[in-house]
Design an enzyme around this catalytic site. Structure first.
Site, PDB file in Angstrom:
ATOM      1  N   HIS A 275       0.900  -1.227  -0.068  1.00  0.00           N
ATOM      2  CA  HIS A 275       0.025   0.175  -0.095  1.00  0.00           C
ATOM      3  C   HIS A 275       0.941   1.267  -0.110  1.00  0.00           C
ATOM      4  O   HIS A 275       2.012   1.200   0.199  1.00  0.00           O
ATOM      5  CB  HIS A 275      -0.848   0.033   1.189  1.00  0.00           C
TER       6      HIS A 275
ATOM      7  N   LYS B 130      -0.587   4.822   4.493  1.00  0.00           N
ATOM      8  CA  LYS B 130      -1.387   4.021   5.215  1.00  0.00           C
ATOM      9  C   LYS B 130      -0.911   3.618   6.710  1.00  0.00           C
ATOM     10  O   LYS B 130       0.190   3.493   6.810  1.00  0.00           O
ATOM     11  CB  LYS B 130      -1.557   2.575   4.359  1.00  0.00           C
TER      12      LYS B 130
END
Length: 182
Positions: free
Chosen positions: A75, A79
């Site tokens: 990600h 995040k």
């Protein structure tokens, strides 16, 4: 808060789509309790593709139950949670099929060999990656990978809209992607 949302939805008899992660057991209990009054659709990932991936992973775990299993999720660098809720959903799907599985988060500091019942879960955070989840099944001289890549966040909105369309036709109850996808 989720309590405020549940209170509003149950008082107004509004079906509710919940697409967030990180609920504790008490909050999950309240969500399930509210589903006795209204229809609630709950999924940690609203991507149709991810939910099909989980079904495929479960089938692979049945067939390749002697293979080593590792989950790698990637990600963006903003995040906050690691591993992702989706990686946990994938691992939980494997555990449904192979209940003796144990989760191992990363390998730093480990000095022993891999146990056959481990599911390795690894998180990568870099750049602007929307989301990528790969499940690796590695056996003797062969590897199977099942992978999903989110190229934009639009897929989560699309899945949420499909969930809402499904949910408005349902009676009170607790629903998820398995119910919608059949």
């Amino acid at each position: 808060t989720i309590e405020d949302t549940l209170n509003y939805a149950t008082k107004t008899k509004t079906p509710l789509v919940i697409a967030t992660t990180g609920f504790n057991d008490e909050e999950l209990g309240k969500i399930k309790e509210a589903s006795n009054i209204i229809p609630i659709f709950h999924s940690s990932n609203m991507s149709l593709g991810v939910n099909v991936l989980i079904k495929l992973v479960k089938e692979a775990a049945k067939a390749l139950n002697k293979f080593d299993i590792e989950i790698i999720e990637k990600h963006h660098n903003k995040k906050l949670d690691a591993p992702s809720g989706t990686a946990v959903m994938i691992a939980n799907g494997v555990k449904e099929v192979l209940p003796d599985s144990e989760y191992v988060y990363g390998r730093h500091g480990r000095s022993d060999k891999r146990n056959s019942n481990e599911i390795g879960i690894h998180a990568v955070r870099c750049g602007t990656i929307v989301g990528e989840h790969t499940t690796i099944f590695a056996g003797h001289d062969e590897v199977v990978e099942i992978k999903h890549t989110a190229q934009s966040k639009d897929i989560f909105a699309k899945g949420s809209i499909e969930a809402a369309k499904f949910l408005v036709k349902q009676e009170a109850g607790y629903y998820n992607m398995n119910n919608m996808l059949g």
